[in-house]
Every structure is written in structure tokens, then in C-alpha cells.
Design an enzyme around this catalytic site. Structure first.
Site, PDB file in Angstrom:
ATOM      1  N   LYS A 113       0.814  -1.220   0.000  1.00 51.25           N
ATOM      2  CA  LYS A 113       0.000   0.000   0.000  1.00 51.25           C
ATOM      3  C   LYS A 113       0.844   1.266   0.000  1.00 51.25           C
ATOM      4  CE  LYS A 113      -4.433  -1.681   1.560  1.00 51.25           C
ATOM      5  NZ  LYS A 113      -5.623  -1.503   2.358  1.00 51.25           N
ATOM      6  N   LYS A 197      -4.848  -9.573  -6.800  1.00 53.76           N
ATOM      7  CA  LYS A 197      -6.165  -9.836  -6.196  1.00 53.76           C
ATOM      8  C   LYS A 197      -7.186  -8.776  -6.622  1.00 53.76           C
ATOM      9  CE  LYS A 197      -6.401  -7.465  -1.850  1.00 53.76           C
ATOM     10  NZ  LYS A 197      -7.214  -7.338  -0.708  1.00 53.76           N
ATOM     11  N   LYS A 200     -10.756  -3.176  -4.144  1.00 50.99           N
ATOM     12  CA  LYS A 200     -11.477  -1.898  -4.244  1.00 50.99           C
ATOM     13  C   LYS A 200     -10.569  -0.801  -4.748  1.00 50.99           C
ATOM     14  CE  LYS A 200     -13.567  -2.694   0.198  1.00 50.99           C
ATOM     15  NZ  LYS A 200     -13.289  -2.390   1.600  1.00 50.99           N
TER      16      LYS A 200
END
Ligand code: ADP
Ligand code: TRP
Length: 334
Positions: A113, A197, A200
């Protein structure tokens, strides 16, 4: 520890998708029969990256609506916002002092992230797994249903529980929670790249099936989903080398309630278009009714707020007790 207590959370960041549904929420629904369940909107986790306040507010209500539309019963389960129970932030601070920099430095989700710009990531994003440990241990949950991406955070939670017990010589105070990760649905992949994956935060909306997508969108997204040039294989070994084919066949198997092996047999030697047609049909059948319910439930905002208020009170009762015990153990009560 309560032996049969479940806690899990989903960040209210909008666009809940097929991965969230299969990897997490659908299992929450199954567990409500046999466990005392705490299901949380992890709003404090979501602000580890900036959220527009207006959008966050909407997303909190929308995620609550998703929980209910997917079949969670707000009477049976405790559905609440993380920020409405102050014990989460309080225990997280205490765990910031128990957990080690070296442990957090190993967390792969932070690396993903934060990307190449670690210096600019929030401190919250780095300390996020400590807050997650607090979420779980505040209720002394015995089981935590999550997708595979959260497994490392669960292991950290167990390390924190152990260290706390050792440091304060309270052998069984925090029991070690068990993850519930269902292998077949642990990692639903992006429709644009079978090695990443479904998420969102992926920019392209066509990489995922959102729970609110209508018939046309689902059909288009599946039609456009990435494929390779071969026919579908007749064995698992060959399938392993073809991530997009594996992902589409896996999703098909889950909804059809058949094994991956059976789906391989059904489509072996066929074109991707055969699989895509059938997959679209089944997704439309399973997902669009949920989308319709979400829209319906979202209309009654005051009912949703009442559900969260009730959850807040019930969650707080348990949380306060743990905070009291922890304060006593670490010497904060005089
Ligand atoms: P995202 O990763 O899309 O931002 P969250 O982090 O809020 O979503 O995840 C909520 C829950 O959904 C977690 O239990 C997570 O493990 C699960 N989950 C998220 N994406 C997937 C996926 N692609 N496949 C399976 N489970 C997933
Ligand atoms: N970190 C989880 C995610 O991003 C959400 C979450 C927060 C959670 N607290 C939790 C999941 C506690 C399980 C238990 O998906």
C-alpha cells in the site's frame, strides 16, 4: 476468551466486490448460526489513507447496507462502527507499545500500500495491524474470518497477545484467535490480471464485479475479462500456469457448488467464450439480487443508523470490561 466468538471487519471504502463477498461477507453469514458474532465497519482503518468526509459517511452506511443485504441479521449479530467504540483506539495505543517495529516492518500489505513512497505514508498505515489486533482482542474473539491477504495480520495479532501475556505475567489473559480462511475463496483475482487480487483500490472498475453492478455491467465485465489464447485445459497442472483461466473457473465452481476439477471437466477443450457465457449467467443470478437489496436498504438511512447505534451499545459493554481489565494489569488504575 469466549470459545465461540467471531469478530471481523470490512473497511467502508465503497465498491464492495465479489472478492469481499466470497472471501469475507458470505462466510460472516454462515457463521452467524453457530457463533456470537461482532461485525465491524473498520472506519478507523479506512482513514489510514485520506478519505473525503462526505464520501466516508456515505460509504459507512452503504457498507452497513451490504452486510444486511448479504444476509447478516442485525438482531443476532452485533453490527457496529469501529470508531463508535473508543476501546479500539485505546487498546491500539497500548498495543503500539507492545508490538515491535521489526514485526511491523515485515508486513507485506504495508509495503504494497505504501508503494515506493514509504516516507509519505501515514503512521496509521504502518501501525494498522496493531489496531486490527486491538479490534480482535478487545472482544477476546476466538475466530476471525478473513481472506488470505489478512493472514499475516492475524499472525501478528497472536504475537501481540502472547507478548502481552508474557510481559505482564498473565498467562491466559488473551487467548490466541484462530483465523477462518476458506481455501477455495481465499483470493479472488482481478479480471484484468489473474496474478493480482480483486481489490477496491484497483483503478479500473472493470477489474472487479461490484456487488451493485447490474446485469449489463456484469455481462460486459466478464466479456472483457482478460483471457489467454488457448482452449481451456483438461487438467489442474496446466490450469495452474494460466491464472486468468483458473480465476474464472474457480469463481464458476464456487457458485455452482462443484469442485474445480469438475469445472475443468465441463469446459476442457472449449473456448473461453463458453465459460464466460455461463459465468455471466450465474453471476447475474447470484449478485444482482444482492445489489437490488443494497439499494433498497440504503434508502432507509435512519434504520441503518439505528442498527449501528444498537451495535455500538452492545459492543461497548464487552469492550469496556476488557479495557478495565487491561488497565488493571498494566498498572493504569490506582
Ligand atoms: P480490499 O482489499 O478490496 O480493499 P478489504 O481490505 O476491506 O478490501 O477487505 C475486506 C475483507 O475482504 C477482508 O477479509 C479481505 O481478506 C477480503 N478480501 C478482499 N479482497 C479479496 C479477494 N480478492 N479475495 C478474497 N477475499 C478478499
Ligand atoms: N484489515 C482488514 C481489511 O483491510 C479489516 C479489518 C479491520 C479486520 N479490523 C479487523 C478484519 C479485525 C478482521 C478482524 O480487510
Amino acid at each position: 476468551m469466549s470459545k465461540n466468538r467471531v469478530l471481523s471487519g470490512v473497511q467502508p471504502t465503497g465498491n464492495l466486490h465479489l472478492g469481499n463477498y466470497l472471501g469475507a461477507i458470505r462466510n460472516f453469514v454462515k457463521l452467524q448460526k453457530d457463533y456470537e458474532c461482532f461485525y465491524m465497519l473498520a472506519d478507523l482503518h479506512s482513514i489510514t489513507v485520506f478519505q473525503d468526509p462526505k464520501i466516508l459517511r456515505e460509504n459507512i452506511l452503504e457498507t452497513a447496507a451490504v452486510f444486511i443485504a448479504c444476509g447478516l441479521d442485525p438482531k443476532k449479530n452485533i453490527i457496529f462502527c469501529q470508531s463508535s467504540v473508543s476501546g479500539h483506539a485505546e487498546l491500539a495505543w497500548i498495543f503500539n507499545c507492545v508490538s515491535r517495529m521489526g514485526w511491523l516492518n515485515r508486513m507485506t500489505q504495508f509495503k504494497e500500500k505504501a508503494g515506493s513512497n514509504k516516507e509519505k505514508a501515514s503512521v496509521g498505515l504502518f501501525a494498522y495491524p496493531n489496531l486490527m489486533a486491538a479490534d480482535i482482542l478487545l472482544y477476546k474473539a476466538s475466530h476471525v474470518p478473513v481472506g488470505e491477504d489478512q493472514k499475516q495480520h492475524l499472525e501478528l495479532c497472536r504475537d501481540i497477545a502472547l507478548k502481552f501475556n508474557n510481559d505482564f505475567n498473565k498467562k491466559d489473559f488473551f487467548a490466541l484467535p484462530e483465523p477462518i480462511i476458506i481455501k477455495e475463496v481465499a483470493r479472488i483475482m482481478s479480471l484484468k490480471d489473474g496474478t493480482k487480487k480483486m481489490s477496491k483500490s484497483e483503478e479500473s472498475d472493470s477489474s472487479r464485479i461490484n456487488l451493485t453492478d447490474d446485469e449489463n455491467l456484469i455481462e460486459q465485465k466478464i466479456k472483457k475479462a482478460k483471457t489467454d489464447s488457448g482452449m481451456l485445459p483438461d487438467n489442474l497442472n496446466d490450469l495452474e500456469k494460466r491464472p486468468e483461466a483458473k480465476n474464472l473457473l474457480s469463481i464458476y465452481s464456487i457458485f455452482k457448488k462443484i469442485s474445480l476439477q469438475q469445472s475443468i471437466q465441463e469446459f476442457s477443450g472449449k473456448n473461453f467464450s463458453d465459460l464466460k457465457d455461463k459465468l455471466s449467467d450465474i453471476l447475474i443470478k447470484e449478485i444482482t439480487p444482492i445489489g437490488k437489496k443494497i439499494k433498497e436498504i440504503k434508502k432507509d438511512r435512519s434504520k441503518l443508523k439505528d442498527i449501528l447505534m444498537d451495535g455500538k451499545e452492545r459492543a461497548n459493554q464487552v469492550a469496556r470490561q476488557t479495557i478495565k481489565e487491561v488497565h488493571e494489569i498494566i498498572g493504569l488504575t490506582l
